[in-house]
Write an enzyme that holds these catalytic residues in place. Structure first.
Site, PDB file in Angstrom:
ATOM      1  N   HIS A 168       1.104  -0.899  -0.202  1.00 53.33           N
ATOM      2  CA  HIS A 168       0.038   0.461   0.219  1.00 53.33           C
ATOM      3  C   HIS A 168       1.215   1.289   0.245  1.00 53.33           C
ATOM      4  O   HIS A 168       2.038   1.544   1.048  1.00 53.33           O
ATOM      5  CB  HIS A 168      -0.871  -0.009   0.661  1.00 53.33           C
TER       6      HIS A 168
ATOM      7  N   HIS B  34      -0.665   2.140  11.860  1.00 56.09           N
ATOM      8  CA  HIS B  34       0.618   3.062  11.749  1.00 56.09           C
ATOM      9  C   HIS B  34       1.058   3.982  12.608  1.00 56.09           C
ATOM     10  O   HIS B  34       0.025   4.197  13.602  1.00 56.09           O
ATOM     11  CB  HIS B  34       0.126   4.004  10.731  1.00 56.09           C
TER      12      HIS B  34
ATOM     13  N   GLU C  36      -1.823  14.180  11.504  1.00 62.13           N
ATOM     14  CA  GLU C  36      -2.901  13.737  11.268  1.00 62.13           C
ATOM     15  C   GLU C  36      -3.801  14.101  11.174  1.00 62.13           C
ATOM     16  O   GLU C  36      -4.634  13.560  12.318  1.00 62.13           O
ATOM     17  CB  GLU C  36      -2.775  12.293  10.532  1.00 62.13           C
TER      18      GLU C  36
ATOM     19  N   HIS D 144      -5.714  12.383  14.905  1.00 60.84           N
ATOM     20  CA  HIS D 144      -4.392  10.870  15.118  1.00 60.84           C
ATOM     21  C   HIS D 144      -2.712  12.442  15.512  1.00 60.84           C
ATOM     22  O   HIS D 144      -2.438  12.063  14.516  1.00 60.84           O
ATOM     23  CB  HIS D 144      -4.437  10.193  14.390  1.00 60.84           C
TER      24      HIS D 144
ATOM     25  N   HIS E  22      -2.706   4.238  15.156  1.00 59.83           N
ATOM     26  CA  HIS E  22      -3.852   4.582  13.877  1.00 59.83           C
ATOM     27  C   HIS E  22      -4.350   3.531  13.092  1.00 59.83           C
ATOM     28  O   HIS E  22      -3.314   3.140  12.735  1.00 59.83           O
ATOM     29  CB  HIS E  22      -4.759   5.568  14.312  1.00 59.83           C
TER      30      HIS E  22
END
Length: 465
Positions: A303, A346, A352, A376, A382
């Protein structure tokens, strides 16, 4: 359409004209010949206009970074009464974040969509700060605001002396009049209103809400493309800048509302601030339609990092480290083989803040809805919720290509650690059960050898005791 708002803006045509390009030196005149030739500030400007420069960078900034525009107006903007603190004060705007007005927390936070108040409220009073870091006084930092309004601004204009505004409408179009001209901004588009530029927000559809990122001491630019090459992501030609439009009529008691250090000040004048007949320069408001973004993604395994979806970035002095990135998650194909396709779990040195314009978000099956928001912070873990994880792994390796459709989420990402305003933490829209979306994650560990080794280790510890 709201008849009151429609009658207030007959000069907002359905087919607004724009200039295109990002970072260009533009020029525009509402009357032919209004722009001076061969110089910026002649002794007498055409049509008896006043020349006025607005600078977005220091005079001595390197040429490639220097931003300024020349405006030719009926009366100069200096013609006003002294500024005074706005009464009543706003109380929920912050531009310097410290222990007195905000709190630090590593907890994952999420807010439900705010309802637009029933009482009349315009963009200025409907604006409030959720979180931020740094200080507008020190020219380094950012603030994240949200707005919920149901009334057009009337006989007043707003500007922020603190920083650039990046507006992300989520519900309801915005008719924005600026000193450079007019822009219509719909959900699915964003607009950048530079520091110091005066503007009015009107609401042709009635109630409106959305998100705002404000950056101190720098400006947004397009990210470098690196190995991607010369094309992709946001194309410079898709950014639109207004054309000159002016109002020369008398406006007794017109109010300029200026955000300065997070506080609001007002000054009265007898004319519209939108009396600019012509202008030229590269310090301009602009808008961008997010559907024009050209996303890139993996075509084999794994990803991609979310940075691959950066639309605009406000850089710091450290290469590759942003004061604030504006990142989107648009409709796109997922085709990676043998790969967990939603965003991975992560912990990030960046912080973020996420919002959702429409649809659903691929990593959250429930709870994160259009108009909502999440935060976050630095090194706070998260990732996908339990339902998303279980649904994804149940598909196995036979899952074919999948198109993510009917969705548009975004992220403001910063290297600074945000502090959260008290009213945001105490808000009735705070989702106190947010943590529950991960509590159901269970162990899928299947290695029997691993279990035996772990048991042997425990037995050895017991024997030593």
């Amino acid at each position: 359409m709201d008849s009151e708002n429609a009658s207030r803006s007959p000069e907002f045509p359905a087919d607004l004209k724009y200039q295109s390009g990002f970072g260009n030196h533009f020029s525009s005149e509402a009357i032919a010949g209004a722009l001076p030739l061969n110089q910026n500030s002649p002794l007498v400007c055409p049509y008896g206009l006043y020349a006025e420069q607005i600078s977005g960078t220091s005079f001595t900034s390197p040429r490639k970074l220097n931003q300024r525009s020349w405006l030719y107006r009926v009366k100069p903007s200096v013609t006003h009464e002294p500024f005074k603190p706005r009464v009543p004060s706003h109380g929920k705007l912050v531009s310097e974040f410290n222990e007195s007005n905000s709190s630090a927390t590593p907890t994952q936070l999420r807010w439900k969509p705010v309802e637009v108040p029933k009482a009349p409220i315009d963009f200025i009073d409907g604006l409030y700060t959720l979180c931020g870091a740094g200080s507008s006084y020190l020219r380094h930092g950012f603030a994240i605001h949200m707005y919920a309004a149901n009334k057009s601004m009337d006989n007043c204009a707003f500007c922020s002396a603190d920083g650039d505004f990046l507006l992300v409408p989520q519900e309801g179009r915005l008719w924005i009049t600026t000193e450079f001209g007019k822009l219509q901004v719909s959900p699915g588009e964003v607009v950048v209103l530079p520091q110091g530029v005066r503007f009015v927000v009107e609401l042709p559809d009635g109630p409106s809400r959305g998100y705002v990122a404000e950056i101190f001491g720098t400006h947004f630019q397009l990210p470098d493309l690196g190995p991607i090459g010369a094309n992709g992501l946001a194309s410079p030609r898709d950014f639109l800048v207004p054309v000159a439009w002016f109002d020369q009529s008398s406006h007794p008691g017109y109010v300029i509302v200026q955000k300065f250090g997070g506080e609001l000040f007002t000054a009265k004048q007898d004319f519209s601030p939108f009396n600019v007949v012509a202008w030229h320069g590269n310090y301009v408001p602009y808008k961008y339609e997010l559907s024009k973004f050209c996303p890139y993604n993996t075509v084999l395994i794994d990803h991609s990092d979310p940075s691959i979806n950066t639309v605009l970035t406000a850089p710091t002095d450290k290469p590759g480290v942003a004061l604030l990135d504006f990142v989107i998650f648009p409709p796109r194909w997922l085709v990676a083989e043998h790969t967990f396709r939603p965003p991975y779990y992560h912990r990030n040195c960046m912080s973020e803040f996420m919002g959702l314009i429409y649809g659903g978000y691929e990593a959250k099956a429930d709870g994160f809805v259009p108009g909502g928001a999440s935060l976050h912070s630095c090194m706070t873990p998260h990732g996908p919720d339990t339902k998303t994880y279980e649904t994804t792994i149940a598909l196995g390796n036979e899952a074919g290509p999948c198109r993510i459709a009917n969705t548009l989420a975004f992220m403001f990402e910063s290297c600074l650690v945000p502090r959260v305003c008290r009213w945001a933490l105490e808000s009735t829209y705070m989702d106190h059960d947010y943590y529950q979306c991960w509590i159901g994650l269970k162990s899928h560990f299947t290695c029997e050898l691993g279990k035996e080794q772990n048991q042997d280790l425990q037995n050895g510890l017991e024997e030593k005791k």
